[in-house]
Scaffold this motif. Structure first.
Motif, PDB file in Angstrom:
ATOM      1  N   THR A  91       0.815  -1.213   0.000  1.00 20.78           N
ATOM      2  CA  THR A  91       0.000   0.000   0.000  1.00 20.78           C
ATOM      3  C   THR A  91       0.853   1.269   0.000  1.00 20.78           C
ATOM      4  OG1 THR A  91      -0.149  -0.115   2.418  1.00 20.78           O
ATOM      5  CG2 THR A  91      -1.929  -1.140   1.136  1.00 20.78           C
ATOM      6  N   ALA A  92       2.155   1.143   0.265  1.00 18.49           N
ATOM      7  CA  ALA A  92       3.042   2.303   0.244  1.00 18.49           C
ATOM      8  C   ALA A  92       3.672   2.526  -1.131  1.00 18.49           C
ATOM      9  CB  ALA A  92       4.152   2.136   1.285  1.00 18.49           C
ATOM     10  N   LEU A  93       3.424   1.604  -2.090  1.00 20.36           N
ATOM     11  CA  LEU A  93       4.051   1.723  -3.406  1.00 20.36           C
ATOM     12  C   LEU A  93       3.520   2.958  -4.136  1.00 20.36           C
ATOM     13  CD1 LEU A  93       5.939   0.465  -5.533  1.00 20.36           C
ATOM     14  CD2 LEU A  93       3.952  -0.788  -6.410  1.00 20.36           C
ATOM     15  N   ARG A  94       4.460   3.818  -4.546  1.00 21.26           N
ATOM     16  CA  ARG A  94       4.094   5.045  -5.248  1.00 21.26           C
ATOM     17  C   ARG A  94       4.758   5.168  -6.615  1.00 21.26           C
ATOM     18  NH1 ARG A  94       1.015   4.516  -1.925  1.00 21.26           N
ATOM     19  NH2 ARG A  94       0.304   5.925  -0.285  1.00 21.26           N
ATOM     20  N   HIS A  95       5.885   4.486  -6.816  1.00 17.16           N
ATOM     21  CA  HIS A  95       6.660   4.667  -8.039  1.00 17.16           C
ATOM     22  C   HIS A  95       6.988   3.298  -8.646  1.00 17.16           C
ATOM     23  CE1 HIS A  95       7.136   8.680  -6.383  1.00 17.16           C
ATOM     24  NE2 HIS A  95       7.682   8.143  -5.304  1.00 17.16           N
ATOM     25  N   LEU A  96       6.676   3.117  -9.927  1.00 18.24           N
ATOM     26  CA  LEU A  96       6.852   1.816 -10.571  1.00 18.24           C
ATOM     27  C   LEU A  96       7.381   2.000 -11.985  1.00 18.24           C
ATOM     28  CD1 LEU A  96       6.368  -1.278 -10.674  1.00 18.24           C
ATOM     29  CD2 LEU A  96       4.009  -0.780 -11.357  1.00 18.24           C
ATOM     30  N   PHE A  97       8.444   1.260 -12.296  1.00 16.46           N
ATOM     31  CA  PHE A  97       8.999   1.230 -13.657  1.00 16.46           C
ATOM     32  C   PHE A  97       8.967  -0.213 -14.117  1.00 16.46           C
ATOM     33  CE2 PHE A  97      12.949   2.535 -16.402  1.00 16.46           C
ATOM     34  CZ  PHE A  97      12.241   2.225 -17.551  1.00 16.46           C
ATOM     35  N   ILE A  98       8.220  -0.464 -15.181  1.00 13.23           N
ATOM     36  CA  ILE A  98       8.096  -1.807 -15.726  1.00 13.23           C
ATOM     37  C   ILE A  98       8.981  -1.937 -16.958  1.00 13.23           C
ATOM     38  CG2 ILE A  98       6.505  -3.518 -16.686  1.00 13.23           C
ATOM     39  CD1 ILE A  98       4.257  -1.976 -15.225  1.00 13.23           C
ATOM     40  N   ALA A  99       9.937  -2.850 -16.880  1.00  9.21           N
ATOM     41  CA  ALA A  99      10.808  -3.210 -18.014  1.00  9.21           C
ATOM     42  C   ALA A  99      11.965  -2.234 -18.219  1.00  9.21           C
ATOM     43  CB  ALA A  99      10.012  -3.370 -19.304  1.00  9.21           C
ATOM     44  N   ASP A 100      12.759  -2.039 -17.177  1.00 10.20           N
ATOM     45  CA  ASP A 100      14.025  -1.324 -17.337  1.00 10.20           C
ATOM     46  C   ASP A 100      15.037  -2.298 -17.930  1.00 10.20           C
ATOM     47  OD1 ASP A 100      16.143   0.462 -17.216  1.00 10.20           O
ATOM     48  OD2 ASP A 100      16.578   0.026 -15.107  1.00 10.20           O
ATOM     49  N   LEU A 101      14.877  -2.562 -19.226  1.00 14.88           N
ATOM     50  CA  LEU A 101      15.728  -3.513 -19.944  1.00 14.88           C
ATOM     51  C   LEU A 101      16.601  -2.761 -20.943  1.00 14.88           C
ATOM     52  CD1 LEU A 101      13.084  -6.283 -20.777  1.00 14.88           C
ATOM     53  CD2 LEU A 101      14.593  -6.138 -18.794  1.00 14.88           C
ATOM     54  N   ILE A 102      17.852  -3.181 -21.055  1.00 12.26           N
ATOM     55  CA  ILE A 102      18.737  -2.602 -22.054  1.00 12.26           C
ATOM     56  C   ILE A 102      18.683  -3.451 -23.322  1.00 12.26           C
ATOM     57  CG2 ILE A 102      20.224  -1.554 -20.305  1.00 12.26           C
ATOM     58  CD1 ILE A 102      22.214  -3.827 -20.763  1.00 12.26           C
ATOM     59  N   SER A 103      19.260  -2.927 -24.389  1.00 14.17           N
ATOM     60  CA  SER A 103      19.158  -3.598 -25.689  1.00 14.17           C
ATOM     61  C   SER A 103      19.775  -4.986 -25.674  1.00 14.17           C
ATOM     62  CB  SER A 103      19.818  -2.731 -26.765  1.00 14.17           C
ATOM     63  OG  SER A 103      19.151  -1.491 -26.870  1.00 14.17           O
ATOM     64  N   GLU A 104      20.832  -5.195 -24.875  1.00  9.02           N
ATOM     65  CA  GLU A 104      21.462  -6.517 -24.810  1.00  9.02           C
ATOM     66  C   GLU A 104      20.515  -7.562 -24.236  1.00  9.02           C
ATOM     67  OE1 GLU A 104      25.148  -6.521 -22.777  1.00  9.02           O
ATOM     68  OE2 GLU A 104      26.237  -5.451 -24.361  1.00  9.02           O
ATOM     69  N   GLN A 105      19.589  -7.125 -23.394  1.00  3.64           N
ATOM     70  CA  GLN A 105      18.626  -8.053 -22.808  1.00  3.64           C
ATOM     71  C   GLN A 105      17.447  -8.293 -23.737  1.00  3.64           C
ATOM     72  OE1 GLN A 105      18.209  -5.594 -19.198  1.00  3.64           O
ATOM     73  NE2 GLN A 105      18.652  -7.460 -18.034  1.00  3.64           N
ATOM     74  N   CYS A 106      16.925  -7.203 -24.283  1.00  2.00           N
ATOM     75  CA  CYS A 106      15.786  -7.299 -25.190  1.00  2.00           C
ATOM     76  C   CYS A 106      15.611  -5.950 -25.881  1.00  2.00           C
ATOM     77  CB  CYS A 106      14.520  -7.669 -24.408  1.00  2.00           C
ATOM     78  SG  CYS A 106      13.092  -8.043 -25.458  1.00  2.00           S
ATOM     79  N   GLU A 107      15.565  -5.958 -27.205  1.00  6.84           N
ATOM     80  CA  GLU A 107      15.332  -4.711 -27.919  1.00  6.84           C
ATOM     81  C   GLU A 107      13.992  -4.121 -27.490  1.00  6.84           C
ATOM     82  OE1 GLU A 107      17.402  -3.176 -29.610  1.00  6.84           O
ATOM     83  OE2 GLU A 107      18.840  -4.588 -30.493  1.00  6.84           O
ATOM     84  N   ILE A 108      13.936  -2.811 -27.434  1.00  4.04           N
ATOM     85  CA  ILE A 108      12.751  -2.143 -26.896  1.00  4.04           C
ATOM     86  C   ILE A 108      11.477  -2.543 -27.623  1.00  4.04           C
ATOM     87  CG2 ILE A 108      13.076  -0.071 -28.321  1.00  4.04           C
ATOM     88  CD1 ILE A 108      12.065   1.583 -25.928  1.00  4.04           C
ATOM     89  N   SER A 109      11.573  -2.778 -28.925  1.00  4.25           N
ATOM     90  CA  SER A 109      10.384  -3.109 -29.707  1.00  4.25           C
ATOM     91  C   SER A 109       9.977  -4.567 -29.581  1.00  4.25           C
ATOM     92  CB  SER A 109      10.595  -2.746 -31.177  1.00  4.25           C
ATOM     93  OG  SER A 109      10.797  -1.356 -31.312  1.00  4.25           O
ATOM     94  N   TRP A 110      10.796  -5.365 -28.892  1.00  6.75           N
ATOM     95  CA  TRP A 110      10.461  -6.773 -28.682  1.00  6.75           C
ATOM     96  C   TRP A 110       9.856  -7.020 -27.306  1.00  6.75           C
ATOM     97  CZ3 TRP A 110      15.732  -9.396 -30.363  1.00  6.75           C
ATOM     98  CH2 TRP A 110      16.035  -9.001 -31.681  1.00  6.75           C
ATOM     99  N   ILE A 111       9.989  -6.056 -26.396  1.00  7.26           N
ATOM    100  CA  ILE A 111       9.513  -6.262 -25.026  1.00  7.26           C
ATOM    101  C   ILE A 111       7.999  -6.455 -25.042  1.00  7.26           C
ATOM    102  CG2 ILE A 111       9.345  -5.275 -22.721  1.00  7.26           C
ATOM    103  CD1 ILE A 111      11.834  -3.589 -23.384  1.00  7.26           C
ATOM    104  N   THR A 112       7.560  -7.570 -24.476  1.00  9.23           N
ATOM    105  CA  THR A 112       6.152  -7.944 -24.530  1.00  9.23           C
ATOM    106  C   THR A 112       5.428  -7.509 -23.251  1.00  9.23           C
ATOM    107  OG1 THR A 112       6.746  -9.864 -25.873  1.00  9.23           O
ATOM    108  CG2 THR A 112       4.565  -9.867 -24.875  1.00  9.23           C
ATOM    109  N   HIS A 113       4.264  -6.936 -23.443  1.00  7.12           N
ATOM    110  CA  HIS A 113       3.506  -6.410 -22.304  1.00  7.12           C
ATOM    111  C   HIS A 113       2.127  -7.048 -22.210  1.00  7.12           C
ATOM    112  CE1 HIS A 113       6.178  -3.406 -20.570  1.00  7.12           C
ATOM    113  NE2 HIS A 113       6.603  -3.182 -21.804  1.00  7.12           N
ATOM    114  N   ASP A 114       1.292  -6.420 -21.443  1.00  7.47           N
ATOM    115  CA  ASP A 114      -0.055  -6.923 -21.187  1.00  7.47           C
ATOM    116  C   ASP A 114      -0.938  -5.707 -20.925  1.00  7.47           C
ATOM    117  OD1 ASP A 114      -2.196  -8.606 -20.627  1.00  7.47           O
ATOM    118  OD2 ASP A 114      -0.993 -10.001 -19.463  1.00  7.47           O
ATOM    119  N   ASP A 115      -2.107  -5.931 -20.379  1.00  4.94           N
ATOM    120  CA  ASP A 115      -3.057  -4.864 -20.105  1.00  4.94           C
ATOM    121  C   ASP A 115      -2.673  -4.142 -18.814  1.00  4.94           C
ATOM    122  OD1 ASP A 115      -5.233  -3.206 -19.809  1.00  4.94           O
ATOM    123  OD2 ASP A 115      -6.730  -4.798 -19.958  1.00  4.94           O
TER     124      ASP A 115
END
Length: 310
Positions: A91-115
């Motif tokens: 309940t204290a969570l205020r800041h969230l970053f989903i998918a802080d991935l660099i290109s070596e891990q996964c190209e930005i256009s390949w990162i798969t998401h959801d709703d």
């Protein structure tokens, strides 16, 4: 290309969580990073990591989260369900970053998401949401009173997502960044998709707007040049795209921009003359026209590229 992870997020140091790590008796505010080492790891490995994190880190210390590699991000959607399941505790969570991935891990256009919709509904007090990647990204228009900052970084942003963002009621939102990208990376956002956003009626508190990394930067800039939302802004960011003199002339011919604190046009295809005219027209405004790009010619064709694609 994105080559480095965040060292800080929402003003907090990013600290990777490792199961069994020694924790001080009084935990300082940090942004916890959750990530598995192997980019081909089974999704169950990330689920186990989240379970360990929930067991070992006091819920009140979970104020900011950075989600890194969760295993095969190029085909497995971001594990939003695990975050939704933990909402009753965090309940204290205020800041969230989903998918802080660099290109070596996964190209930005390949990162798969959801709703994203269930996530936002589960965390009504969330103030900062950053998302990297646009493949399979979805959102339904909703009202969220908590959000102050929404950043969506993509190599190509689907028009359906842009329309959904524009259709949201976000009365407290002060910063909105949309990386529009290229059609060949699913970036089919048009000016029409942005019309409700540019009207500004659902974003009364907005002060920082970025419509950047756009292959259709000239069309976007022409619309922005007359958009009502611009009158309330302090920062306008049209950087990282393929802005040419067509867009530059639209800015010069459009509504006054002298009220801005900053106009960001970095990574552009403006002529030196047009860039100089934009700067001269806005005395007192921090106009950034750095990183001028050269048109690339192959055979009889000209090519201009956004700053971030794959």
């Amino acid at each position: 290309m994105i080559v480095s992870h965040l060292s800080s997020f929402a003003g907090l140091e990013v600290v990777p969580f490792d199961p069994g790590m020694a924790l001080p008796e009084e935990l300082p505010p940090v942004a916890w990073r959750l990530e598995v080492e192997d980019f081909d790891a089974d999704p169950e490995e990330f689920a186990a990591l989240v379970a360990a994190f929930r067991a070992e880190v006091p819920a009140e210390a979970v104020q900011a989260l950075v989600i890194g590699e969760w295993g095969a991000a190029y085909e497995s959607p971001a594990p939003l369900g695990l975050l939704v399941e933990a909402a009753g505790e965090w309940t204290a969570l205020r800041h969230l970053f989903i998918a802080d991935l660099i290109s070596e891990q996964c190209e930005i256009s390949w990162i798969t998401h959801d709703d994203l919709t269930p996530l936002l509904r589960a965390y009504p007090e969330l103030t900062t949401l950053w998302v990297r990647g646009g493949h399979e990204l979805r959102l339904e228009p909703l009202r969220h009173d908590g959000l102050r900052e929404l950043v969506v970084q993509t190599g190509g942003l689907p028009g359906a997502v842009s329309r959904a963002v524009a259709g949201c009621d976000l009365p407290g939102l002060r910063r909105l960044d949309l990386w529009l990208g290229r059609p060949d990376y699913e970036g089919d956002t048009t000016v029409d998709d942005l019309a409700e956003l540019l009207a500004g009626t659902r974003l009364p508190a907005l002060r920082h707007l970025a419509l950047c990394n756009a292959d259709n930067a000239d069309e976007v800039t022409r619309a922005v040049a007359h958009a009502p939302v611009v009158r309330q802004l302090e920062v306008l960011d049209l950087s990282k795209g393929v802005l040419t003199d067509v867009g530059g002339e639209a800015l010069l011919a459009g509504q006054p921009l002298t009220h801005l604190r900053r106009l960001d046009l970095r990574h552009h295809f403006l002529s030196a003359e047009c860039a100089a005219r934009v700067v001269a027209a806005l005395p007192g405004v921090d106009v950034d026209v750095a990183d001028r790009q050269e048109i690339q010619v192959y055979g009889d064709r000209e090519y201009r590229f956004t700053a971030v694609g794959e």
